[in-house]
Design a protein around this motif. Structure first.
Motif, PDB file in Angstrom:
ATOM      1  N   THR A 104      -1.919  22.048  -8.710  1.00 46.67           N
ATOM      2  CA  THR A 104      -1.038  21.907  -7.556  1.00 46.67           C
ATOM      3  C   THR A 104      -0.915  20.447  -7.156  1.00 46.67           C
ATOM      4  O   THR A 104      -1.849  19.658  -7.342  1.00 46.67           O
ATOM      5  CB  THR A 104      -1.563  22.746  -6.367  1.00 46.67           C
ATOM      6  N   LYS A 106       2.261  17.430  -5.169  1.00 42.61           N
ATOM      7  CA  LYS A 106       3.653  17.079  -4.863  1.00 42.61           C
ATOM      8  C   LYS A 106       4.246  16.138  -5.902  1.00 42.61           C
ATOM      9  O   LYS A 106       5.452  15.934  -5.934  1.00 42.61           O
ATOM     10  CB  LYS A 106       3.741  16.427  -3.483  1.00 42.61           C
ATOM     11  N   SER A 113      13.303  18.205  -5.746  1.00 46.34           N
ATOM     12  CA  SER A 113      13.199  19.612  -5.405  1.00 46.34           C
ATOM     13  C   SER A 113      14.429  20.345  -5.913  1.00 46.34           C
ATOM     14  O   SER A 113      15.521  19.786  -5.921  1.00 46.34           O
ATOM     15  CB  SER A 113      13.090  19.777  -3.880  1.00 46.34           C
ATOM     16  N   ASP A 116      16.700  21.008  -2.077  1.00 42.89           N
ATOM     17  CA  ASP A 116      17.273  20.030  -1.169  1.00 42.89           C
ATOM     18  C   ASP A 116      17.028  18.581  -1.572  1.00 42.89           C
ATOM     19  O   ASP A 116      17.363  17.668  -0.822  1.00 42.89           O
ATOM     20  CB  ASP A 116      16.731  20.255   0.241  1.00 42.89           C
ATOM     21  N   GLU A 118      14.302  17.029  -1.671  1.00 48.42           N
ATOM     22  CA  GLU A 118      13.110  16.488  -1.050  1.00 48.42           C
ATOM     23  C   GLU A 118      11.877  16.918  -1.831  1.00 48.42           C
ATOM     24  O   GLU A 118      11.897  17.899  -2.566  1.00 48.42           O
ATOM     25  CB  GLU A 118      13.011  16.958   0.411  1.00 48.42           C
ATOM     26  N   GLU A 119      10.814  16.182  -1.620  1.00 47.49           N
ATOM     27  CA  GLU A 119       9.585  16.448  -2.364  1.00 47.49           C
ATOM     28  C   GLU A 119       8.930  17.731  -1.876  1.00 47.49           C
ATOM     29  O   GLU A 119       8.724  17.926  -0.689  1.00 47.49           O
ATOM     30  CB  GLU A 119       8.648  15.258  -2.187  1.00 47.49           C
ATOM     31  N   ASP A 120       8.588  18.627  -2.807  1.00 47.67           N
ATOM     32  CA  ASP A 120       7.952  19.901  -2.486  1.00 47.67           C
ATOM     33  C   ASP A 120       6.677  20.052  -3.296  1.00 47.67           C
ATOM     34  O   ASP A 120       6.506  19.436  -4.348  1.00 47.67           O
ATOM     35  CB  ASP A 120       8.879  21.079  -2.799  1.00 47.67           C
ATOM     36  N   LEU A 121       5.798  20.908  -2.790  1.00 45.46           N
ATOM     37  CA  LEU A 121       4.553  21.200  -3.484  1.00 45.46           C
ATOM     38  C   LEU A 121       4.829  22.084  -4.690  1.00 45.46           C
ATOM     39  O   LEU A 121       5.552  23.081  -4.591  1.00 45.46           O
ATOM     40  CB  LEU A 121       3.579  21.896  -2.534  1.00 45.46           C
ATOM     41  N   VAL A 122       4.268  21.708  -5.840  1.00 49.73           N
ATOM     42  CA  VAL A 122       4.410  22.484  -7.071  1.00 49.73           C
ATOM     43  C   VAL A 122       3.047  23.053  -7.444  1.00 49.73           C
ATOM     44  O   VAL A 122       2.062  22.314  -7.560  1.00 49.73           O
ATOM     45  CB  VAL A 122       4.946  21.620  -8.233  1.00 49.73           C
ATOM     46  N   TRP A 148       7.686  26.221  -6.833  1.00 53.87           N
ATOM     47  CA  TRP A 148       8.218  24.888  -6.563  1.00 53.87           C
ATOM     48  C   TRP A 148       8.891  24.956  -5.203  1.00 53.87           C
ATOM     49  O   TRP A 148      10.029  25.381  -5.095  1.00 53.87           O
ATOM     50  CB  TRP A 148       9.210  24.510  -7.659  1.00 53.87           C
ATOM     51  N   GLY A 149       8.171  24.600  -4.144  1.00 57.83           N
ATOM     52  CA  GLY A 149       8.651  24.855  -2.801  1.00 57.83           C
ATOM     53  C   GLY A 149       8.715  26.358  -2.582  1.00 57.83           C
ATOM     54  O   GLY A 149       7.730  27.077  -2.750  1.00 57.83           O
ATOM     55  N   ASP A 150       9.890  26.870  -2.220  1.00 61.11           N
ATOM     56  CA  ASP A 150      10.082  28.307  -2.021  1.00 61.11           C
ATOM     57  C   ASP A 150      10.573  29.012  -3.293  1.00 61.11           C
ATOM     58  O   ASP A 150      10.770  30.219  -3.282  1.00 61.11           O
ATOM     59  CB  ASP A 150      11.097  28.543  -0.898  1.00 61.11           C
TER      60      ASP A 150
END
Length: 245
Positions: A104, A106, A113, A116, A118-122, A148-150
Motif C-alpha cells: 500500500t 500513494k 488517479s 480525478d 489527484e493522488e490516491d492510496l493504492v 486505487w482510491g474508490d
C-alpha cells in the motif's frame, strides 16, 4: 541491479531494483508453466520496485519480508511518499507452499488517479498457493485484489501441470478477472482466459512449448482479419525457451 547484504544467518537486506513479490508467474520464461503470461501477470500487478527489502527466515517453514519502495514500476521517486509492503512465505509441508503479500502507498507511477487526477492510496493483496500432489501432478492458485482510491479490480487463476515423462509435461491455466470499474488493469470489463501448453525438453536447458490460448471479454475487443471485432481471440503459439541453470 541490487546490493544484497547478509546481516545475520537468518536476515538478508537488499537495496536497489528488484522484481515484485506479487504473482504466481515470473519474468523469466523458463520459470513458468505456460509460455504466454496470464492476464493477472500483465495487468493486475506491478513488474518491479526500487527501494529496500529485508527478509527474515523465522523458521524452516516461515520467511517474513518487509519492503519500502518507490511505488510501482518506477525507478526514481515521484513524490515524497513511499510504498510499503509485507510478505509471508509459509511451507508447512514439503508439498504445500503459501505466499501472501500486501502492498500500500500513494506513490504509484506518476501519482495519478483514475477518477480525478489527484493522488490516491493504492493497495494490492496477492496470494499464491502451490501444492505438489505427486511426482507427476502439481497444482497452483493465484488471487489478486487491488484498490486505487474508490476503484477496485480483482482476479483469480488456477493452474495444473502433469508430467507423465521426464522430457514432456502438459500445463493448463484458467483465469477470470473483473476490472469493470476501470482500475489499474485498464481493461474496463470482465474477462476470461484458457491456456493449454505442451512442454517438451529438447536438450538439458532447451525447451519447446506448443500452446493453445483462448481469451474472452464481454464486449467485442479483439480485431479480426476482416477489420471487424469479436469478443473472443483464439491463438496457437510455438515457443523456444533456453535457460541456464
Amino acid at each position: 541491479a541490487y546490493i544484497s547484504v547478509m546481516a545475520s544467518d537468518n536476515l538478508t537486506i537488499d537495496f536497489g531494483k528488484f522484481v515484485t513479490p506479487h504473482g504466481a508467474e515470473v519474468i523469466e520464461s523458463q520459470g513458468n508453466w505456460n509460455y504466454t503470461r496470464s492476464i493477472l501477470f500483465g495487468y493486475a500487478i506491478p513488474f518491479y520496485h526500487t527501494g529496500l527489502r529485508a527478509a527474515l527466515v523465522a523458521s524452516e517453514q516461515l520467511t517474513l519480508t518487509g519492503f519500502i519502495v518507490n511505488g510501482w514500476n518506477n525507478s526514481s521517486e515521484t513524490n515524497g511518499d513511499k510504498t510499503f509492503a509485507a510478505a509471508m512465505a509459509l511451507t508447512p509441508t514439503d508439498q504445500l507452499t503459501w505466499y501472501a503479500t500486501v502492498m500500500t502507498g500513494k506513490d504509484f507511477g506518476d501519482g495519478s488517479s483514475p477518477a480525478d487526477g489527484e493522488e490516491d492510496l493504492v493497495t494490492l493483496f496477492d496470494t499464491t498457493l502451490s501444492f505438489a500432489a505427486s511426482d507427476m501432478l502439481s497444482l497452483m492458485a493465484n488471487f489478486d485484489y487491488g484498490m486505487w482510491g474508490d476503484v477496485k479490480w480483482w482476479g483469480v487463476a488456477g493452474y495444473a501441470r502433469i508430467q507423465p515423462q521426464e522430457d514432456w509435461a502438459l500445463a493448463g491455466r484458467v483465469e477470470y478477472i473483473d476490472d469493470s470499474e476501470g482500475g489499474f488493469m485498464t481493461i474496463g470489463e470482465k474477462a476470461q482466459s484458457f491456456t493449454l501448453t505442451s512442454d517438451h525438453t529438447v536438450l538439458e536447458d532447451l525447451i519447446t512449448r506448443i500452446e493453445f490460448r483462448l481469451d474472452k471479454t464481454e464486449s467485442d475487443m479483439f480485431a479480426k482479419d476482416d477489420g471487424t471485432f469479436a469478443n473472443t481471440q483464439p491463438g496457437v503459439t510455438v515457443g523456444l525457451v533456453y535457460g541456464l541453470n
